[in-house]
Motif scaffolding. Structure first.
Motif, PDB file in Angstrom:
ATOM      1  N   ASN A 133       0.829  -1.207   0.000  1.00 39.26           N
ATOM      2  CA  ASN A 133       0.000   0.000   0.000  1.00 39.26           C
ATOM      3  C   ASN A 133       0.867   1.262   0.000  1.00 39.26           C
ATOM      4  OD1 ASN A 133       0.783  -0.811   2.662  1.00 39.26           O
ATOM      5  ND2 ASN A 133      -0.707   0.585   3.548  1.00 39.26           N
ATOM      6  N   GLU A 134       2.021   1.183   0.693  1.00 38.17           N
ATOM      7  CA  GLU A 134       2.925   2.343   0.730  1.00 38.17           C
ATOM      8  C   GLU A 134       3.569   2.587  -0.628  1.00 38.17           C
ATOM      9  OE1 GLU A 134       4.284   2.017   5.449  1.00 38.17           O
ATOM     10  OE2 GLU A 134       5.755   1.691   3.861  1.00 38.17           O
ATOM     11  N   GLY A 135       4.047   1.515  -1.257  1.00 35.28           N
ATOM     12  CA  GLY A 135       4.643   1.671  -2.586  1.00 35.28           C
ATOM     13  C   GLY A 135       3.628   2.151  -3.599  1.00 35.28           C
ATOM     14  N   SER A 136       2.419   1.623  -3.508  1.00 36.04           N
ATOM     15  CA  SER A 136       1.356   2.035  -4.426  1.00 36.04           C
ATOM     16  C   SER A 136       0.911   3.472  -4.190  1.00 36.04           C
ATOM     17  CB  SER A 136       0.145   1.102  -4.295  1.00 36.04           C
ATOM     18  OG  SER A 136       0.205   0.063  -5.234  1.00 36.04           O
ATOM     19  N   PHE A 137       1.020   3.935  -2.957  1.00 33.21           N
ATOM     20  CA  PHE A 137       0.732   5.344  -2.657  1.00 33.21           C
ATOM     21  C   PHE A 137       1.631   6.236  -3.518  1.00 33.21           C
ATOM     22  CE2 PHE A 137       1.833   9.238  -0.395  1.00 33.21           C
ATOM     23  CZ  PHE A 137       0.590   9.763  -0.053  1.00 33.21           C
ATOM     24  N   LEU A 145       0.354  13.082 -10.905  1.00 32.29           N
ATOM     25  CA  LEU A 145       1.205  14.200 -11.342  1.00 32.29           C
ATOM     26  C   LEU A 145       1.469  14.132 -12.845  1.00 32.29           C
ATOM     27  CD1 LEU A 145       3.766  14.144  -8.386  1.00 32.29           C
ATOM     28  CD2 LEU A 145       2.281  16.082  -8.963  1.00 32.29           C
ATOM     29  N   PHE A 146       1.746  12.939 -13.338  1.00 27.09           N
ATOM     30  CA  PHE A 146       2.101  12.765 -14.752  1.00 27.09           C
ATOM     31  C   PHE A 146       0.937  13.147 -15.671  1.00 27.09           C
ATOM     32  CE2 PHE A 146       2.726  10.218 -18.621  1.00 27.09           C
ATOM     33  CZ  PHE A 146       4.039  10.561 -18.941  1.00 27.09           C
ATOM     34  N   THR A 147      -0.289  12.797 -15.263  1.00 22.97           N
ATOM     35  CA  THR A 147      -1.443  13.018 -16.142  1.00 22.97           C
ATOM     36  C   THR A 147      -1.761  14.506 -16.345  1.00 22.97           C
ATOM     37  OG1 THR A 147      -3.661  12.172 -16.640  1.00 22.97           O
ATOM     38  CG2 THR A 147      -3.294  12.985 -14.407  1.00 22.97           C
ATOM     39  N   THR A 148      -1.104  15.373 -15.580  1.00 20.91           N
ATOM     40  CA  THR A 148      -1.328  16.818 -15.748  1.00 20.91           C
ATOM     41  C   THR A 148      -0.393  17.431 -16.794  1.00 20.91           C
ATOM     42  OG1 THR A 148       0.279  17.449 -14.025  1.00 20.91           O
ATOM     43  CG2 THR A 148      -1.988  17.009 -13.320  1.00 20.91           C
ATOM     44  N   LYS A 184      -5.252  10.742  -4.889  1.00 20.72           N
ATOM     45  CA  LYS A 184      -6.112  11.761  -4.270  1.00 20.72           C
ATOM     46  C   LYS A 184      -5.309  12.747  -3.417  1.00 20.72           C
ATOM     47  CE  LYS A 184      -9.985   9.924  -5.814  1.00 20.72           C
ATOM     48  NZ  LYS A 184     -10.882  10.614  -6.789  1.00 20.72           N
ATOM     49  N   HIS A 185      -4.176  12.290  -2.902  1.00 17.32           N
ATOM     50  CA  HIS A 185      -3.311  13.183  -2.135  1.00 17.32           C
ATOM     51  C   HIS A 185      -2.801  14.316  -3.020  1.00 17.32           C
ATOM     52  CE1 HIS A 185      -0.459  14.215   1.105  1.00 17.32           C
ATOM     53  NE2 HIS A 185       0.404  14.480   0.138  1.00 17.32           N
ATOM     54  N   ILE A 186      -2.561  13.995  -4.274  1.00 20.73           N
ATOM     55  CA  ILE A 186      -2.090  15.007  -5.233  1.00 20.73           C
ATOM     56  C   ILE A 186      -3.243  15.859  -5.721  1.00 20.73           C
ATOM     57  CG2 ILE A 186      -1.026  15.353  -7.503  1.00 20.73           C
ATOM     58  CD1 ILE A 186       0.914  14.394  -5.292  1.00 20.73           C
ATOM     59  N   ASP A 187      -4.344  15.200  -6.065  1.00 21.54           N
ATOM     60  CA  ASP A 187      -5.495  15.919  -6.610  1.00 21.54           C
ATOM     61  C   ASP A 187      -6.776  15.141  -6.285  1.00 21.54           C
ATOM     62  OD1 ASP A 187      -7.449  17.202  -8.065  1.00 21.54           O
ATOM     63  OD2 ASP A 187      -6.325  17.255  -9.945  1.00 21.54           O
ATOM     64  N   LYS A 334       0.318   8.834   6.825  1.00 26.02           N
ATOM     65  CA  LYS A 334      -0.085   7.481   7.170  1.00 26.02           C
ATOM     66  C   LYS A 334      -0.857   6.898   5.996  1.00 26.02           C
ATOM     67  CE  LYS A 334      -0.927   3.893   9.821  1.00 26.02           C
ATOM     68  NZ  LYS A 334       0.143   2.942  10.196  1.00 26.02           N
ATOM     69  N   VAL A 335      -0.286   5.866   5.376  1.00 28.09           N
ATOM     70  CA  VAL A 335      -0.944   5.260   4.222  1.00 28.09           C
ATOM     71  C   VAL A 335      -1.970   4.237   4.694  1.00 28.09           C
ATOM     72  CG1 VAL A 335      -0.623   3.980   2.077  1.00 28.09           C
ATOM     73  CG2 VAL A 335       1.135   5.583   2.839  1.00 28.09           C
ATOM     74  N   GLU A 336      -3.162   4.350   4.145  1.00 31.67           N
ATOM     75  CA  GLU A 336      -4.231   3.437   4.519  1.00 31.67           C
ATOM     76  C   GLU A 336      -3.913   2.023   4.031  1.00 31.67           C
ATOM     77  OE1 GLU A 336      -7.731   5.080   2.768  1.00 31.67           O
ATOM     78  OE2 GLU A 336      -7.476   7.029   3.750  1.00 31.67           O
ATOM     79  N   ALA A 337      -4.439   1.038   4.734  1.00 30.33           N
ATOM     80  CA  ALA A 337      -4.249  -0.367   4.355  1.00 30.33           C
ATOM     81  C   ALA A 337      -5.605  -1.024   4.163  1.00 30.33           C
ATOM     82  CB  ALA A 337      -3.457  -1.091   5.431  1.00 30.33           C
ATOM     83  N   TYR A 338      -5.623  -2.042   3.338  1.00 30.93           N
ATOM     84  CA  TYR A 338      -6.858  -2.796   3.138  1.00 30.93           C
ATOM     85  C   TYR A 338      -7.072  -3.701   4.348  1.00 30.93           C
ATOM     86  CZ  TYR A 338     -10.305  -5.939   1.065  1.00 30.93           C
ATOM     87  OH  TYR A 338     -11.440  -6.674   0.803  1.00 30.93           O
ATOM     88  N   LYS A 339      -8.183  -3.550   4.990  1.00 27.27           N
ATOM     89  CA  LYS A 339      -8.432  -4.257   6.256  1.00 27.27           C
ATOM     90  C   LYS A 339      -8.483  -5.771   6.089  1.00 27.27           C
ATOM     91  CE  LYS A 339     -10.805  -0.324   8.366  1.00 27.27           C
ATOM     92  NZ  LYS A 339     -12.078   0.192   8.942  1.00 27.27           N
ATOM     93  N   GLY A 340      -8.756  -6.230   4.874  1.00 25.25           N
ATOM     94  CA  GLY A 340      -8.853  -7.677   4.665  1.00 25.25           C
ATOM     95  C   GLY A 340      -7.522  -8.345   4.430  1.00 25.25           C
TER      96      GLY A 340
END
Length: 344
Positions: A133-137, A145-148, A184-187, A334-340
């Motif tokens: 989840n951290e790497g994917s963040f 950023l790139f898509t802008t 979402k952190h970026i935009d 704090k990067v969210e994690a999938y609870k499952g």
């Protein structure tokens, strides 16, 4: 007299042979089996696990056997056959294999099992999980950023990015949670398209899903799909669009069309399992997590894309990713994690 001398020599030789037997046994190479829920050649998760064991083979002289299959019935029989053959260490590289280890480890108390991408608590099992989840963040932030950057050929004026996964399982949901949060952190207004192929072994399906996301306005799509993900990368190359690789450094597969890769150091995990057995530090009931802080996950340096784009390369992305990396390390973010997804 001669008979006594000959008998004495014979007895000495016989005793020395028996004394040498433990030494010979001690010098036997450690037998390691890698059980995969797929095939080598995915240029991703499976290849990374194999790379780590190849390094272990060079460093420790292990005897290595690899068992491949996309058929779930084979995964169980492969695991059981290696356990019955008394391999010293069986590495189960995937969440699916982890479930089988959980089911059968108790039947083979003298066999050591190493699990990657799943947490299994048993006296003869050591597990390694990742904070994907951290790497994917970071990957989601890089994509947003790139898509802008509309000045880059193939980038449109829409705030849409994509994500294509293999099977809909907890570990991939953990990837997805981080990716969305990073974007979402970026935009907060960026849109994230999501597709699951239902398999890790169908590049054509991966390509089809990615092309569909490009048609819906995405100009960059993250691959989290092992061999299926090779189709994601191919689609980006063919359409003049962009992708983000996964697990291994995939940036150079299609230079100029893969912005970065989210490194998940499965190679370090498989190597560590062998090293722990070799050094007698292997501990059952132990779960190790590898995240950004420990170097278990992260992004590539984007040098391939930088070379391909030249002056058009958006240096602001690298600067922002470096900052976000430090913020996650320090706990500021704090990067969210999938609870499952089970981490312990």
């Amino acid at each position: 007299m001669k008979k006594k001398v000959i008998l004495s020599i014979a007895l000495s030789l016989l005793v020395s042979c028996f004394v040498a037997l433990p030494a010979l046994a001690a010098n036997k190479p450690m037998k390691v089996a890698l059980v995969l829920a797929g095939f080598l050649g995915d240029k991703s998760f499976n290849d990374s696990a194999y790379e780590g064991l190849q390094k272990a083979k060079k460093d420790f002289g292990i005897e290595l056997k690899v068992l491949e299959s996309k058929n779930p019935a084979d995964w169980e029989s492969n695991l059981l056959s290696m356990a019955s053959a008394n391999y010293d260490l069986i590495v189960g590289a995937s969440t699916q294999i982890a479930e089988l280890v959980k089911k059968h480890a108790g039947e083979f108390p003298k066999v050591k099992f190493g699990v990657i991408d799943g947490a299994v608590k048993a006296p003869n099992v050591q597990s390694i999980v990742f904070a994907q989840n951290e790497g994917s963040f970071l990957a989601g932030a890089a994509a947003a950023l790139f898509t802008t950057h509309k000045e880059i050929p193939g980038v449109n004026d829409k705030k849409i990015i994509g994500w294509v996964g293999g099977m809909d399982i907890p570990v991939l949901q953990d990837f997805l949670v981080g990716y969305k949060q990073g974007a979402k952190h970026i935009d907060p207004s960026v849109k994230v398209l999501v597709s699951f192929a239902g398999t890790f072994n169908d590049p054509l399906k991966g390509k089809e899903l990615t092309l569909a996301q490009f048609d819906q306005g995405a100009d960059i799509v993250m691959n989290v799909a092992s061999n299926t993900g090779n189709g994601v990368l191919e689609a980006a190359n063919e359409k003049g669009k962009y992708a983000i690789g996964v697990d291994l450094n995939q940036d150079a597969i299609y230079p100029g069309h893969i912005l970065t890769s989210m490194l998940k150091r499965v190679d370090r995990a498989s190597y560590q399992l062998v090293q722990d057995v070799q050094k007698n530090t292997f501990k059952g009931n132990k779960v190790v997590e590898m995240g950004i802080a420990s170097g278990g996950v992260g992004l590539t340096d984007m040098s391939v894309m930088k070379k391909a784009l030249g002056d058009k390369f958006p240096a602001d992305i690298l600067k922002k990713i470096q900052q976000l990396t430090e913020d996650v390390k320090s706990g500021k973010i704090k990067v969210e994690a999938y609870k499952g997804f089970q981490r312990d």
